[in-house]
Design a protein around this motif. Structure first.
Motif, PDB file in Angstrom:
ATOM      1  N   ARG A 156       0.881  -1.080  -0.065  1.00 56.00           N
ATOM      2  CA  ARG A 156       0.073  -0.001  -0.115  1.00 56.00           C
ATOM      3  C   ARG A 156       0.794   1.168   0.049  1.00 56.00           C
ATOM      4  O   ARG A 156       0.576   2.262  -0.833  1.00 56.00           O
ATOM      5  N   ARG A 157       1.948   1.214   0.838  1.00 55.67           N
ATOM      6  CA  ARG A 157       2.773   2.492   0.854  1.00 55.67           C
ATOM      7  C   ARG A 157       3.473   2.580  -0.530  1.00 55.67           C
ATOM      8  O   ARG A 157       3.733   3.813  -0.855  1.00 55.67           O
ATOM      9  N   LEU A 158       3.818   1.571  -1.198  1.00 55.69           N
ATOM     10  CA  LEU A 158       4.385   1.485  -2.448  1.00 55.69           C
ATOM     11  C   LEU A 158       3.440   1.935  -3.501  1.00 55.69           C
ATOM     12  O   LEU A 158       3.594   2.008  -4.811  1.00 55.69           O
ATOM     13  N   ALA A 159       2.284   2.208  -3.182  1.00 58.52           N
ATOM     14  CA  ALA A 159       1.286   2.393  -4.283  1.00 58.52           C
ATOM     15  C   ALA A 159       0.884   1.257  -5.283  1.00 58.52           C
ATOM     16  O   ALA A 159       0.746   1.396  -6.509  1.00 58.52           O
ATOM     17  N   ILE A 160       1.290   0.154  -4.872  1.00 61.92           N
ATOM     18  CA  ILE A 160       1.095  -1.093  -5.644  1.00 61.92           C
ATOM     19  C   ILE A 160      -0.405  -1.471  -5.643  1.00 61.92           C
ATOM     20  O   ILE A 160      -0.981  -1.743  -4.726  1.00 61.92           O
ATOM     21  N   PRO A 161      -0.957  -1.676  -6.953  1.00 62.82           N
ATOM     22  CA  PRO A 161      -2.391  -1.804  -6.986  1.00 62.82           C
ATOM     23  C   PRO A 161      -2.654  -3.412  -6.317  1.00 62.82           C
ATOM     24  O   PRO A 161      -1.648  -4.403  -6.617  1.00 62.82           O
ATOM     25  N   MET A 219      11.111 -13.313   8.574  1.00 63.51           N
ATOM     26  CA  MET A 219      10.188 -12.547   7.645  1.00 63.51           C
ATOM     27  C   MET A 219       9.501 -11.517   8.383  1.00 63.51           C
ATOM     28  O   MET A 219       9.400 -10.467   8.038  1.00 63.51           O
ATOM     29  N   ALA A 220       9.003 -11.962   9.628  1.00 65.22           N
ATOM     30  CA  ALA A 220       8.460 -10.808  10.256  1.00 65.22           C
ATOM     31  C   ALA A 220       9.167  -9.495  10.628  1.00 65.22           C
ATOM     32  O   ALA A 220       8.891  -8.258  10.625  1.00 65.22           O
ATOM     33  N   PHE A 221      10.563  -9.849  11.122  1.00 64.10           N
ATOM     34  CA  PHE A 221      11.308  -8.547  11.283  1.00 64.10           C
ATOM     35  C   PHE A 221      11.761  -7.902  10.055  1.00 64.10           C
ATOM     36  O   PHE A 221      11.993  -6.755  10.081  1.00 64.10           O
ATOM     37  N   TYR A 222      11.766  -8.950   8.934  1.00 62.21           N
ATOM     38  CA  TYR A 222      12.365  -8.272   7.478  1.00 62.21           C
ATOM     39  C   TYR A 222      11.372  -7.338   6.999  1.00 62.21           C
ATOM     40  O   TYR A 222      11.724  -6.086   6.659  1.00 62.21           O
ATOM     41  N   VAL A 223      10.153  -7.630   7.150  1.00 64.72           N
ATOM     42  CA  VAL A 223       8.925  -6.876   6.481  1.00 64.72           C
ATOM     43  C   VAL A 223       8.878  -5.565   7.573  1.00 64.72           C
ATOM     44  O   VAL A 223       8.622  -4.488   7.115  1.00 64.72           O
ATOM     45  N   THR A 224       8.962  -5.686   8.901  1.00 64.90           N
ATOM     46  CA  THR A 224       8.918  -4.996   9.871  1.00 64.90           C
ATOM     47  C   THR A 224      10.075  -3.703   9.451  1.00 64.90           C
ATOM     48  O   THR A 224       9.743  -2.673   9.633  1.00 64.90           O
ATOM     49  N   ALA A 225      11.215  -4.247   9.137  1.00 65.68           N
ATOM     50  CA  ALA A 225      12.268  -3.456   8.770  1.00 65.68           C
ATOM     51  C   ALA A 225      12.065  -2.605   7.528  1.00 65.68           C
ATOM     52  O   ALA A 225      12.452  -1.423   7.389  1.00 65.68           O
ATOM     53  N   TYR A 230      11.538   1.413   7.223  1.00 64.56           N
ATOM     54  CA  TYR A 230      12.393   2.326   6.369  1.00 64.56           C
ATOM     55  C   TYR A 230      11.662   3.109   5.204  1.00 64.56           C
ATOM     56  O   TYR A 230      11.944   4.331   5.117  1.00 64.56           O
ATOM     57  N   LEU A 231      10.498   2.538   4.814  1.00 62.04           N
ATOM     58  CA  LEU A 231       9.565   3.603   3.836  1.00 62.04           C
ATOM     59  C   LEU A 231       9.156   4.428   4.800  1.00 62.04           C
ATOM     60  O   LEU A 231       8.801   5.839   4.121  1.00 62.04           O
ATOM     61  N   ARG A 232       8.530   4.352   6.095  1.00 62.63           N
ATOM     62  CA  ARG A 232       8.067   5.462   6.817  1.00 62.63           C
ATOM     63  C   ARG A 232       9.219   6.380   7.017  1.00 62.63           C
ATOM     64  O   ARG A 232       8.859   7.757   7.305  1.00 62.63           O
ATOM     65  N   PHE A 233      10.309   6.092   7.513  1.00 64.49           N
ATOM     66  CA  PHE A 233      11.582   6.958   7.539  1.00 64.49           C
ATOM     67  C   PHE A 233      11.550   7.668   6.122  1.00 64.49           C
ATOM     68  O   PHE A 233      11.957   9.069   6.289  1.00 64.49           O
ATOM     69  N   TYR A 289      14.040   5.223  11.211  1.00 61.08           N
ATOM     70  CA  TYR A 289      15.438   4.479  10.770  1.00 61.08           C
ATOM     71  C   TYR A 289      16.060   3.563  11.534  1.00 61.08           C
ATOM     72  O   TYR A 289      16.396   2.500  11.185  1.00 61.08           O
ATOM     73  N   ALA A 290      16.036   3.968  13.008  1.00 62.81           N
ATOM     74  CA  ALA A 290      16.504   3.262  14.028  1.00 62.81           C
ATOM     75  C   ALA A 290      15.683   1.762  14.125  1.00 62.81           C
ATOM     76  O   ALA A 290      16.031   0.805  14.246  1.00 62.81           O
ATOM     77  N   VAL A 291      14.220   2.067  14.314  1.00 66.54           N
ATOM     78  CA  VAL A 291      13.546   0.811  14.182  1.00 66.54           C
ATOM     79  C   VAL A 291      13.842  -0.103  13.119  1.00 66.54           C
ATOM     80  O   VAL A 291      13.994  -1.292  13.095  1.00 66.54           O
ATOM     81  N   SER A 292      13.968   0.286  11.887  1.00 71.82           N
ATOM     82  CA  SER A 292      14.342  -0.438  10.391  1.00 71.82           C
ATOM     83  C   SER A 292      15.609  -1.272  10.829  1.00 71.82           C
ATOM     84  O   SER A 292      15.687  -2.369  10.551  1.00 71.82           O
ATOM     85  N   LEU A 293      16.643  -0.350  11.238  1.00 70.24           N
ATOM     86  CA  LEU A 293      18.012  -0.961  11.223  1.00 70.24           C
ATOM     87  C   LEU A 293      17.882  -1.991  12.400  1.00 70.24           C
ATOM     88  O   LEU A 293      18.403  -3.207  12.156  1.00 70.24           O
ATOM     89  N   GLY A 294      17.448  -1.733  13.598  1.00 75.63           N
ATOM     90  CA  GLY A 294      17.137  -2.453  14.684  1.00 75.63           C
ATOM     91  C   GLY A 294      16.410  -3.926  14.376  1.00 75.63           C
ATOM     92  O   GLY A 294      16.748  -5.167  14.636  1.00 75.63           O
ATOM     93  N   ALA A 295      15.253  -3.856  13.643  1.00 71.96           N
ATOM     94  CA  ALA A 295      14.361  -4.993  13.203  1.00 71.96           C
ATOM     95  C   ALA A 295      14.946  -5.870  12.093  1.00 71.96           C
ATOM     96  O   ALA A 295      15.283  -7.187  12.114  1.00 71.96           O
ATOM     97  N   PHE A 296      16.049  -5.188  11.360  1.00 74.28           N
ATOM     98  CA  PHE A 296      16.808  -6.026  10.279  1.00 74.28           C
ATOM     99  C   PHE A 296      17.828  -6.722  11.003  1.00 74.28           C
ATOM    100  O   PHE A 296      18.010  -7.883  10.755  1.00 74.28           O
ATOM    101  N   LEU A 297      18.615  -6.068  12.292  1.00 75.39           N
ATOM    102  CA  LEU A 297      19.433  -6.892  12.925  1.00 75.39           C
ATOM    103  C   LEU A 297      18.899  -8.073  13.627  1.00 75.39           C
ATOM    104  O   LEU A 297      19.409  -9.303  13.437  1.00 75.39           O
TER     105      LEU A 297
END
Length: 750
Positions: free
Chosen positions: A139-144, A175-181, A185-188, A197-205
């Motif tokens: 949705r955030r990427l505007a993908i139909p 996967m849950a952490f990956y998509v959260t990251a 990041y998109l919200r950042f 940004y910090a949430v994204s990097l933390g979730a990725f780790l």
């Protein structure tokens, strides 16, 4: 602050969506803005995604533990130990370094224990949660068609392997952490908030610590920057640097664990770079075909034979490169969304395309679970294309899209439900795999193991032979074949199989151990000890090897070493009756009776009908002068083993010599001692000694003296000098016409 999804980079899809909005409004409809209030932004779509996922995976609710669940969970002492988190995070004991995954299992073990239901529900819910997050990302990427794409991901049968197999919580959790990251990041990017940004990097780790297959995320972030803004600037590159650093570091850690722990000394593959390059193309097209047409899904697919020197082997790779090049060439038109979808797909497959050796590749170069992270690429591209296409047709025909979407989800849900049933239990999983892929060595081997556990050794051997026809260097099949032969008493053949297993899988400690067991059965104690020493050197926490070493050291008179090994075995396997009992025996031989007592009691707690532990407890109480308690345990032992000569002799001795008159019974003592003598055919000096004491208690002193003299002669013949001396002292008492009283216990047999 702009919180709406940016559409600058998705010109084709965004333009189509805009045209649909205008058409609907001109026709008098409410338009998508009104629907967004409850559908695209509300909680109902999220709950619906979760509901359909739970429903499709309903067979998993009754599923059990399958392949590798013992390594990750049911046989993982670190997961089960209250203090296991230290080893999970800071040791190299486990085959992979996925500490977040192991921590999740550690926490669940506290809640569910050995009940598989809880683990399965957690996996399904993590998968459903990932689907909800994918809906928000698209949705955030505007993908139909964002919700439909997320629903297709939730119900796609290729994902069953990741969701229905407890071990693959490493996929669903990562996967849950990956998509959260990704979402953070998109919200950042949309808000420029450093917190996101910090949430994204933390979730990725956290995701990398669950499974490093998500390491390509920084490439995805750069790709999405290009998709949204049409370029990748220096700012985007700098922002991605911490992500690349984390991915590189933990990828190296994973490779080290694969090479030194999961693979060890076993043979996986020896093909060159060109064969691997060709195989990468094969794998990419294979995964795409299963994503589009998920038929004939197999737990273990046939292993390809790829000739890197053959030009034709590289055609799939060249076609893939040509396809991506064509997308780039026409990126101003249709190529851009295709490049995003297929590019994402290939990038997320990079860790499993075969350039890095993975232990599983001994069986197959592809697996359904390996495209779990990549699958959303072709799904989103296909669904968006359909949504955009239906946006161009007449208003009256647009109801076709919901109808087709519903039909698609029903079909995918039914396929997932059917595929989930394969994971009910080990037998179902491997029998289904053999039916779909008869030349699968691992499946033939595992079916054989199931038969072996049922006591059907001959049928198991036939399966192992089939596995070795397919893969002659399959060390585990050689090992299991050896175990089946050992159960049939074909020890020499078993030794050969264990040696073959070690030839093909160096450092495979179960084969080292069972080779020791086979040597032990052949009476080759020294060779057995060498094997057990190798086993504990490779796997210090192998309780059974410590136990066998303890017995061998005890027999050799190296009692202190025996005690150390028994202590280790008892600590590693607290439920082992034999380890507890034999530790007590070793402590008794050192004269540490008080230390031995709790170990015999522990053995009886574990197995109340363990006759040997009752007999040993009787000896200890006899030693401590508690003859009444000694008699209780000797009698309990005889109820379980009525003709055991040692217990008969021991009970006869206490009944004849106890200083407690309420315990003594000369007649009973004589009966038990005579039975002991009969069982030993009059060749055991201890049984004769008990009979002599019983005769004396009954007033038959001449018989007592004669019997004691025979016992002296036998003791001297056997070199039991301590017993011979004791018997001479007792003879003197009998010669005076008196029974023997309150004598110390008989010396231990050597």
């Amino acid at each position: 602050m702009n919180t709406e999804p940016s559409t600058a980079g998705g010109a084709n899809f965004a333009d189509d969506a805009g045209r649909r909005d205008k058409t609907e409004k001109s026709a008098g409809g409410a338009g998508p803005a009104a629907r967004d209030a409850w559908w695209n932004r509300g909680w109902i779509p999220a709950l619906l995604l979760i509901a359909i996922t739970l429903l499709a995976y309903q067979p998993v609710w009754r599923a059990g533990f399958v392949w590798d669940d013992d390594v990750m969970l049911t046989g993982n002492r670190h997961v089960q130990a209250p203090d296991g988190l230290g080893a999970i995070w800071f040791s190299t004991d486990l085959p992979d370094y996925f500490p977040m995954t192991s921590t999740a299992l550690w926490l669940q073990w506290r809640m569910w224990g050995a009940n598989p239901l809880g683990y399965h529900l957690v996996n399904v819910l993590l998968h459903a949660f990932a689907a909800v997050l994918w809906w928000r990302v698209l949705r955030r990427l505007a993908i139909p068609g964002a919700w439909l794409a997320a629903a297709v991901f939730a119900l796609h049968p290729v994902n069953v392997e990741s969701v229905a197999w407890i071990t693959e919580i490493k996929n669903t959790l990562a996967m849950a952490f990956y998509v959260t990251a990704l979402l953070a990041y998109l919200r950042f990017e949309d808000s420029d908030s450093k917190l996101w940004y910090a949430v994204s990097l933390g979730a990725f780790l956290l995701g990398l610590l669950s499974k490093t297959a998500i390491a390509p995320l920084p490439l995805v972030l750069l790709g999405l920057a290009w998709w949204r803004r049409g370029r990748i600037g220096l700012r985007e590159v700098w922002r991605s640097v911490p992500f690349f650093a984390a991915a590189a570091l933990l990828a190296l850690v994973t490779i080290w664990f694969q090479q030194h722990r999961a693979i060890g000394g076993s043979f996986i593959r020896d093909d060159d770079f060109w064969a691997r390059l060709a195989g990468a193309g094969w794998a990419a097209w294979f995964y795409l075909s299963k994503a589009i047409f998920p038929a004939n899904l197999i737990f273990v697919y046939p292993r390809w034979q790829i000739d890197g020197a053959n030009v034709l082997s590289h055609v799939p790779t060249l076609l893939a490169v040509a396809g991506l090049a064509a997308c780039w060439r026409f990126r101003a038109r249709w190529g851009k969304p295709c490049l995003l979808g297929f590019g994402y797909f290939v990038v997320l497959l990079l860790p499993v395309l075969g350039f890095v050796t993975i232990s599983y590749m001994r069986h197959s170069f592809v697996a359904d679970r390996w495209q779990y992270f990549a699958l959303i690429g072709p799904i989103a591209l296909t669904v968006a294309g359909l949504a955009a296409g239906f946006g161009r047709i007449a208003t009256g025909a647009r109801f076709l899209l919901p109808a087709l979407s519903t039909a698609l989800l029903l079909v995918l849900g039914a396929l997932t439900w059917r595929q989930s049933r394969m994971y009910t239990d080990l037998d179902t999983l491997w029998q289904t795999t053999v039916a779909r892929n008869p030349n699968c060595a691992v499946a033939q081997n595992e079916v054989g193991t199931g038969l072996l556990h049922q006591g059907r050794e001959a049928e198991a051997i036939a399966r192992y032979q089939k596995a070795l026809e397919i893969m002659p260097g399959y060390g585990l099949a050689h090992h299991n074949y050896g175990c089946a032969l050992l159960k049939l008493g074909r020890v020499d053949e078993a030794i050969g199989r264990f040696q073959q297993a070690l030839m093909h899988h160096k450092g495979f400690y179960p084969a080292e151990h069972y080779l020791g067991v086979a040597f032990l059965q052949r009476g080759r104690a020294e060779e057995a000890a060498v094997q057990f020493e190798k086993t504990v050197a490779m796997q210090p926490d192998f309780a059974e090897a410590h136990y066998h070493l303890g017995n061998l050291r005890l027999q050799a008179g190296r009692i202190d070493e025996a005690i150390a090994h028994f202590q280790k075995a008892a600590a590693l396997q607290p439920s082992s009756v034999e380890a507890a009992n034999d530790l007590g025996v070793a402590l008794c031989q050192k004269g540490r009776f008080d230390d031995a007592l709790p170990h015999f009691q522990k053995a009886l707690e574990l197995q109340p009908d363990f006759a040997e532990a009752h007999n040993n407890l009787g000896r200890i109480f006899q030693q401590k002068g508690a003859s009444a308690q000694a008699v209780v345990h000797y009698r309990a032992s005889l109820k379980l083993q009525p003709e055991d000569p040692d217990t008969l002799s021991n009970l006869g001795w206490v009944l004849a010599t106890s200083g407690d008159a309420s315990v003594r019974s000369g007649l009973e003592a004589m009966i038990f001692a005579q039975r002991a003598m009969q069982r030993t055919q009059g060749r055991d000096p201890f049984a004769l000694r008990s009979l002599a004491a019983a005769y004396a208690e009954c007033g038959r002193f001449s018989e007592a003296a004669t019997t004691a003299q025979q016992a002296v002669q036998l003791a001297e013949q056997h070199g039991i000098t301590g017993l011979a001396s004791a018997l001479r002292a007792e003879l003197a008492v009998y010669g005076k016409g008196a029974p023997f009283r309150d004598a110390p216990p008989a010396p231990e047999k050597k």
